[in-house]
Write a protein that holds these residues in place. Sequence first.
Motif, PDB file in Angstrom:
ATOM      1  N   GLN A 120     -10.871   5.586   9.172  1.00  0.00           N
ATOM      2  CA  GLN A 120      -9.777   4.809   8.604  1.00  0.00           C
ATOM      3  C   GLN A 120     -10.212   3.379   8.281  1.00  0.00           C
ATOM      4  O   GLN A 120      -9.562   2.695   7.490  1.00  0.00           O
ATOM      5  CB  GLN A 120      -8.599   4.784   9.586  1.00  0.00           C
ATOM      6  CG  GLN A 120      -7.339   4.149   9.003  1.00  0.00           C
ATOM      7  CD  GLN A 120      -6.189   4.136   9.981  1.00  0.00           C
ATOM      8  OE1 GLN A 120      -6.313   4.578  11.116  1.00  0.00           O
ATOM      9  NE2 GLN A 120      -5.059   3.613   9.548  1.00  0.00           N
ATOM     10  N   ALA A 121     -11.333   2.920   8.870  1.00  0.00           N
ATOM     11  CA  ALA A 121     -11.774   1.541   8.653  1.00  0.00           C
ATOM     12  C   ALA A 121     -12.023   1.263   7.171  1.00  0.00           C
ATOM     13  O   ALA A 121     -11.710   0.180   6.668  1.00  0.00           O
ATOM     14  CB  ALA A 121     -13.034   1.266   9.466  1.00  0.00           C
ATOM     15  N   GLN A 122     -12.599   2.230   6.478  1.00  0.00           N
ATOM     16  CA  GLN A 122     -12.853   2.029   5.048  1.00  0.00           C
ATOM     17  C   GLN A 122     -11.543   1.869   4.284  1.00  0.00           C
ATOM     18  O   GLN A 122     -11.434   1.031   3.383  1.00  0.00           O
ATOM     19  CB  GLN A 122     -13.648   3.204   4.498  1.00  0.00           C
ATOM     20  CG  GLN A 122     -15.062   3.286   5.035  1.00  0.00           C
ATOM     21  CD  GLN A 122     -15.807   4.512   4.521  1.00  0.00           C
ATOM     22  OE1 GLN A 122     -15.715   4.847   3.346  1.00  0.00           O
ATOM     23  NE2 GLN A 122     -16.541   5.177   5.399  1.00  0.00           N
ATOM     24  N   THR A 123     -10.544   2.675   4.642  1.00  0.00           N
ATOM     25  CA  THR A 123      -9.243   2.576   3.985  1.00  0.00           C
ATOM     26  C   THR A 123      -8.594   1.227   4.254  1.00  0.00           C
ATOM     27  O   THR A 123      -8.000   0.607   3.358  1.00  0.00           O
ATOM     28  CB  THR A 123      -8.320   3.708   4.481  1.00  0.00           C
ATOM     29  OG1 THR A 123      -8.946   4.970   4.218  1.00  0.00           O
ATOM     30  CG2 THR A 123      -6.970   3.657   3.789  1.00  0.00           C
ATOM     31  N   ILE A 124      -8.731   0.739   5.497  1.00  0.00           N
ATOM     32  CA  ILE A 124      -8.184  -0.573   5.852  1.00  0.00           C
ATOM     33  C   ILE A 124      -8.810  -1.653   4.979  1.00  0.00           C
ATOM     34  O   ILE A 124      -8.116  -2.541   4.446  1.00  0.00           O
ATOM     35  CB  ILE A 124      -8.457  -0.878   7.341  1.00  0.00           C
ATOM     36  CG1 ILE A 124      -7.657   0.062   8.247  1.00  0.00           C
ATOM     37  CG2 ILE A 124      -8.157  -2.342   7.665  1.00  0.00           C
ATOM     38  CD1 ILE A 124      -6.178  -0.188   8.271  1.00  0.00           C
ATOM     39  N   LEU A 151     -10.372  -1.318   1.999  1.00  0.00           N
ATOM     40  CA  LEU A 151      -9.982  -1.165   0.590  1.00  0.00           C
ATOM     41  C   LEU A 151      -8.553  -1.656   0.354  1.00  0.00           C
ATOM     42  O   LEU A 151      -8.267  -2.323  -0.645  1.00  0.00           O
ATOM     43  CB  LEU A 151     -10.112   0.302   0.178  1.00  0.00           C
ATOM     44  CG  LEU A 151     -11.538   0.813  -0.040  1.00  0.00           C
ATOM     45  CD1 LEU A 151     -11.544   2.332  -0.189  1.00  0.00           C
ATOM     46  CD2 LEU A 151     -12.153   0.159  -1.274  1.00  0.00           C
ATOM     47  N   THR A 152      -7.670  -1.358   1.290  1.00  0.00           N
ATOM     48  CA  THR A 152      -6.282  -1.803   1.158  1.00  0.00           C
ATOM     49  C   THR A 152      -6.189  -3.331   1.240  1.00  0.00           C
ATOM     50  O   THR A 152      -5.436  -3.963   0.492  1.00  0.00           O
ATOM     51  CB  THR A 152      -5.413  -1.165   2.254  1.00  0.00           C
ATOM     52  OG1 THR A 152      -5.489   0.258   2.137  1.00  0.00           O
ATOM     53  CG2 THR A 152      -3.964  -1.599   2.125  1.00  0.00           C
ATOM     54  N   ALA A 153      -6.965  -3.919   2.151  1.00  0.00           N
ATOM     55  CA  ALA A 153      -6.977  -5.381   2.273  1.00  0.00           C
ATOM     56  C   ALA A 153      -7.486  -6.020   0.992  1.00  0.00           C
ATOM     57  O   ALA A 153      -6.956  -7.045   0.534  1.00  0.00           O
ATOM     58  CB  ALA A 153      -7.844  -5.793   3.457  1.00  0.00           C
ATOM     59  N   TRP A 154      -8.511  -5.423   0.412  1.00  0.00           N
ATOM     60  CA  TRP A 154      -9.072  -5.927  -0.854  1.00  0.00           C
ATOM     61  C   TRP A 154      -8.007  -5.861  -1.963  1.00  0.00           C
ATOM     62  O   TRP A 154      -7.802  -6.823  -2.706  1.00  0.00           O
ATOM     63  CB  TRP A 154     -10.295  -5.104  -1.211  1.00  0.00           C
ATOM     64  CG  TRP A 154     -11.179  -5.690  -2.270  1.00  0.00           C
ATOM     65  CD1 TRP A 154     -10.862  -6.681  -3.158  1.00  0.00           C
ATOM     66  CD2 TRP A 154     -12.527  -5.327  -2.551  1.00  0.00           C
ATOM     67  NE1 TRP A 154     -11.927  -6.950  -3.982  1.00  0.00           N
ATOM     68  CE2 TRP A 154     -12.963  -6.131  -3.628  1.00  0.00           C
ATOM     69  CE3 TRP A 154     -13.400  -4.392  -2.023  1.00  0.00           C
ATOM     70  CZ2 TRP A 154     -14.248  -6.021  -4.170  1.00  0.00           C
ATOM     71  CZ3 TRP A 154     -14.686  -4.282  -2.545  1.00  0.00           C
ATOM     72  CH2 TRP A 154     -15.102  -5.094  -3.615  1.00  0.00           C
ATOM     73  N   GLN A 155      -7.340  -4.706  -2.066  1.00  0.00           N
ATOM     74  CA  GLN A 155      -6.295  -4.547  -3.077  1.00  0.00           C
ATOM     75  C   GLN A 155      -5.148  -5.527  -2.842  1.00  0.00           C
ATOM     76  O   GLN A 155      -4.582  -6.086  -3.793  1.00  0.00           O
ATOM     77  CB  GLN A 155      -5.771  -3.113  -3.055  1.00  0.00           C
ATOM     78  CG  GLN A 155      -6.773  -2.087  -3.560  1.00  0.00           C
ATOM     79  CD  GLN A 155      -6.282  -0.672  -3.375  1.00  0.00           C
ATOM     80  OE1 GLN A 155      -5.351  -0.420  -2.608  1.00  0.00           O
ATOM     81  NE2 GLN A 155      -6.903   0.267  -4.080  1.00  0.00           N
TER      82      GLN A 155
END
Length: 435
Positions: A302-306, A308-312
């Motif tokens: 889930q770290a990658q999703t976190i 990517l979401t923070a970047w977006q």
Amino acid sequence: MSDLFASPSDTIEPSTRPLADRLRPMVLGEVIGQTQVLGADAPLGVMLASGSLASIIFWGPPGVGKTTIARLLAHETNLAFVQISAIFSGVPELRKVFESAKIRAANGQGTLLFVDEIHRFNKAQQDAFLPHMEDGTILLVGATTENPSFELNSAVLSRSQVMVLTRLSVGELAMLGARAERELGREMPLDAGARLALWDMADGDGRTLLNLIEQIMAWRVDGPLDTDSLAKRLMRRAAKYDKSGDEHYNLISALHKSVRGSDPDAALYWFGRMLEGGEDPRYLARRLLRMSVEDIALADPQAQTICLTAWQTFERLGAPEGELALAQAVIYLALAPKTNAGYVAYKAARDAARKTGSEPPPKHILNAPTTLMKEQGYGAGYAYDHDAEDGFSGQNFFPETLPRTQFYHPVERGFERELAKRVSYFQKLRTQRES
């Protein structure tokens, strides 16, 4: 003493000279700080004690004494002091310097050539120093704020000793402040807290501190100023940070290693330092995503999703609000379980692929869309895993000439603990199928 050592300001009335010039040390023993270089058992101290001074590259931030120490070296060794700046000098100026040094050498006097910002000379200009260093025409002392390993020719470095000068400590800045007060004949109108704030504003730079003290001493105030009053009157010095230089890589390394070391507080500090220095938050977002892949990986997918979401989120909100999303990603990554098992497996597999790049897959896993390919044995004996017991055929998928190799060794942390169970489970089934 050579006329070249004399400062142009020697003829100016002391009261009109800048404080930094008035407090310039006259002997090495008066230099504040840099004991790691100047101490009796330190490199420069040993050189001077033995009477054998070699070419030197001083590497350190601004305002820590590089120029002052170079001047004093010439004074204490009776060498003519010549100073040039790589910003304003080119090949014609270098030729004149070398010719003058040859004349002095013929008359029995050596030359200490101090080159400020030496890293700004290109390769050809740096090469020009070599023959004159080798035949003793000049003793080169260079000063640079950039990492010499990256900015200076290996030939120059091999003929020099790199000495690292460091930012002045709070105690050393306080000593410098006391020296300034003695020179000016009065104390600064600051209370104890404001004094500490002043040392902090100087950020380890002695020249900056003396410039600030000059400003403070020119004020007309009724009684000591506190920290808030000082902050209103003085602008805090911008933190040392070069987005394309050595400090950039030092700070991103500090951030990355703090995350890897599971220290959210240190990670947030370095993250904040980079933002305060003007770093592009998008660069930080990209590096955080890399950390999630490289250091957390399958221990917490889930770290990658976190990240990517923070970047977006940052792209939608912008600064400063969007920076909070990135800060939260920093905290998440620092506290997430860590593994580099996937990274290690990937590198090992790539290495094996480079060494065996022409080995074909085994025929039983090749498709056979034509009759000729079927006649050649393509697809023969392939076991469809969904039809096999436990949905696992246990067939070999490596080239027939290569032994089966385990690249991926999951660790007992986070979600990868579950993957380790699966790896063990399939290994057990494979052994059963083979027996």
